[in-house]
Design an enzyme around this catalytic site. Structure first.
Site, PDB file in Angstrom:
ATOM      1  N   GLY A  89       1.804  -8.583 -17.170  1.00 15.34           N
ATOM      2  CA  GLY A  89       2.748  -9.524 -17.201  1.00 15.34           C
ATOM      3  C   GLY A  89       2.181 -10.894 -17.519  1.00 15.34           C
ATOM      4  O   GLY A  89       0.954 -10.917 -17.141  1.00 15.34           O
ATOM      5  N   ARG A 123      -2.033   9.175 -11.070  1.00 16.21           N
ATOM      6  CA  ARG A 123      -3.013   9.307 -11.949  1.00 16.21           C
ATOM      7  C   ARG A 123      -4.293   9.691 -11.307  1.00 16.21           C
ATOM      8  O   ARG A 123      -5.309   9.821 -11.855  1.00 16.21           O
ATOM      9  CB  ARG A 123      -3.248   8.042 -12.713  1.00 16.21           C
ATOM     10  CG  ARG A 123      -2.108   7.850 -13.522  1.00 16.21           C
ATOM     11  CD  ARG A 123      -2.149   6.354 -14.126  1.00 16.21           C
ATOM     12  NE  ARG A 123      -3.471   6.073 -14.892  1.00 16.21           N
ATOM     13  CZ  ARG A 123      -3.952   4.991 -14.978  1.00 16.21           C
ATOM     14  NH1 ARG A 123      -3.138   3.863 -15.117  1.00 16.21           N
ATOM     15  NH2 ARG A 123      -5.060   4.604 -15.943  1.00 16.21           N
ATOM     16  N   ALA A 136       0.686  -1.285  -0.019  1.00 19.51           N
ATOM     17  CA  ALA A 136      -0.132   0.181   0.188  1.00 19.51           C
ATOM     18  C   ALA A 136       0.981   1.237  -0.087  1.00 19.51           C
ATOM     19  O   ALA A 136       0.435   2.296   0.592  1.00 19.51           O
ATOM     20  CB  ALA A 136      -0.694  -0.133   1.269  1.00 19.51           C
TER      21      ALA A 136
END
Length: 451
Positions: A140, A15, A9
């Site tokens: 990934g 963003r 965290a």
């Protein structure tokens, strides 16, 4: 086997365009971090470590509000996921069980999925949670050989062939804690981002003769939240799932898409929820209760057979007993309304106790605040409170007592008594006619001046 949760965290969440740490943005009235922590409770973890970085003080306060026993590890530099997990090592020194890595910005991992990961650990040294992506994008990729996981490759480092694969990495990973940290010690940062990838531990484990496996889950469980747009999507996803669960459990919802639930809303079977109802945190509605349209509930308990609304507001501490009625434009705060009592119209009940079968008339107000302190109003059973009564707390009204409409009640009312607290009415013959004439003349004069 003992379990430790490591919840990452530390991210800033650029963003999000926010001063608030990303994991503290809320879904269904609870920080994303809490959703991840709640999912992990199914594993009955012996230890939980939250790795904080940006806004660490705020993250720590939120984590401790969820559970004061949670330990906090600090990642002062953002050097990748392996580096983040490594910060939890001191908190787990000597721990001999399994560690599961979760993410504070990935709030929808289901309890069943985490249970499946622990089961897969029985036959694998390392277990990774994967999903088949509709559009793999920049996730990934999990490189497998049959059921065996060989390695994980980040999108930036993947070949065109590897990028064509659809089995993607969620980031959730599990291993024996000692093994996990040993593997992390061998992780380097010779990659396109110059970061220490947690995903590299799979290839390192294979090189050491350890086994690795994959547990698959629906893609929706792995939704990460990195922007306001994704936060809105996550909220919508939560609401859709929560509404469906209530319907499956026997709750009647006339227009589910218009009902908004909190992360901890509990509604019993055969309860009824009309359109445009909002549930804040801490609400329990028992079976056969009815929540009518356009009502707002928070921190409230509604018992069996009670009716709330339409256009009612229940605030924290509202406790409605069985077969109570709270009607339109009524607000209840920190008050007990006992069985069969009715508060049906245009009323505020705060810091109060309403006895069984008592009727509260329209426009009643418990005047509970003197500007500094809150005071309590107590009304007994089978009482009748006349419309537009002002009950100036602290004050009590006895059993089977009454108040006359329009009264201001400042003294206790004994059992069976009628309280009348009105100013004496005086009528002036003809004065209304004279006043109207005077005012109309004044208005006509003003209009003439404008013309």
């Amino acid at each position: 086997m003992s379990i430790a949760l490591i919840v990452l965290a530390a991210g800033k969440g650029t963003r999000m365009q926010s001063d608030l740490p990303k994991v503290l943005h809320k879904i269904a009235h609870a920080p994303m971090l809490w959703h991840a922590l709640r999912a992990g409770l199914v594993l009955e973890p012996e230890k939980t470590v939250v790795v904080a970085g940006h806004g660490a003080d705020l993250v720590q306060a939120s984590a401790h509000e969820f559970d004061p026993e949670i330990q906090i590890a600090l990642q002062t530099e953002q050097l990748g996921t392996a580096h983040a997990v490594a910060q939890a090592r001191p908190a787990l020194d000597g721990f001999e069980g399994d560690a599961i890595v979760l993410y504070g910005d990935t709030p929808f991992i289901r309890e069943e999925t985490l249970a499946a990961i622990t089961q897969a650990r029985v036959s694998n040294d390392v277990v990774v949670l994967g999903f088949d992506a509709i559009d793999p994008g920049r996730y990934g990729r999990l490189i497998t050989d049959g059921d065996e996981l060989m390695r994980i490759v980040e999108f930036k480092d993947a070949s065109p062939l590897e990028r064509s694969l659809r089995l993607c990495n969620s980031g959730v990973i599990s291993a024996k804690a000692e093994v996990l940290f040993d593997l992390i010690d061998a992780v380097g940062n010779n990659n396109a981002s110059g970061e220490y990838y947690l995903t590299d531990i799979v290839a390192i484990a294979k090189s050491r003769g350890l086994t690795a496996g994959v547990v698959r889950c629906p893609e929706a469980e792995t939704l990460g939240v990195n922007s306001r747009s994704e936060l809105a999507s996550a909220e919508a996803g939560f609401q859709t799932l929560a509404r469906a669960e209530l319907l499956d459990n026997g709750v009647t919802m006339h227009a589910p898409d218009t009902t908004f639930l909190a992360w901890d809303t509990v509604i019993g079977r055969d309860a009824e929820v009309e359109p445009y109802v909002i549930f804040g945190p801490g609400v329990t509605v028992e079976s056969e209760a009815r929540i009518r349209a356009f009502s707002h509930l928070e921190g409230a308990h509604v018992s069996r057979g009670a009716t709330v609304g339409p256009y009612a507001r229940l605030r924290p501490g509202a406790e409605l007993a069985e077969d109570t009625h709270v009607g339109n434009f009524v607000e209840i705060k920190n008050a007990q309304v006992h069985q069969g009592a009715k508060v049906n119209h245009l009323t505020y009940i705060g810091d109060a106790e309403i006895g069984e079968r008592t009727n509260i008339g329209a426009g009643t107000i418990t005047c509970n605040y003197d500007g500094v302190f809150k005071h309590k109003t107590t009304i007994g059973r089978d009482a009748f409170i006349g419309s537009s009564t002002m009950l100036v707390a602290p004050v009590s009204v006895g059993n089977e007592a009454m108040t006359a409409s329009g009264s201001v009640v400042t003294e206790n009312v004994p059992d069976g008594a009628l309280a009348i607290g009105r100013a004496k009415q005086v009528s002036k013959p003809g004065l209304a006619t004279k006043l109207f004439a005077m005012l109309r003349a004044k208005k006509a004069k003003q209009q003439a001046q404008k013309d």
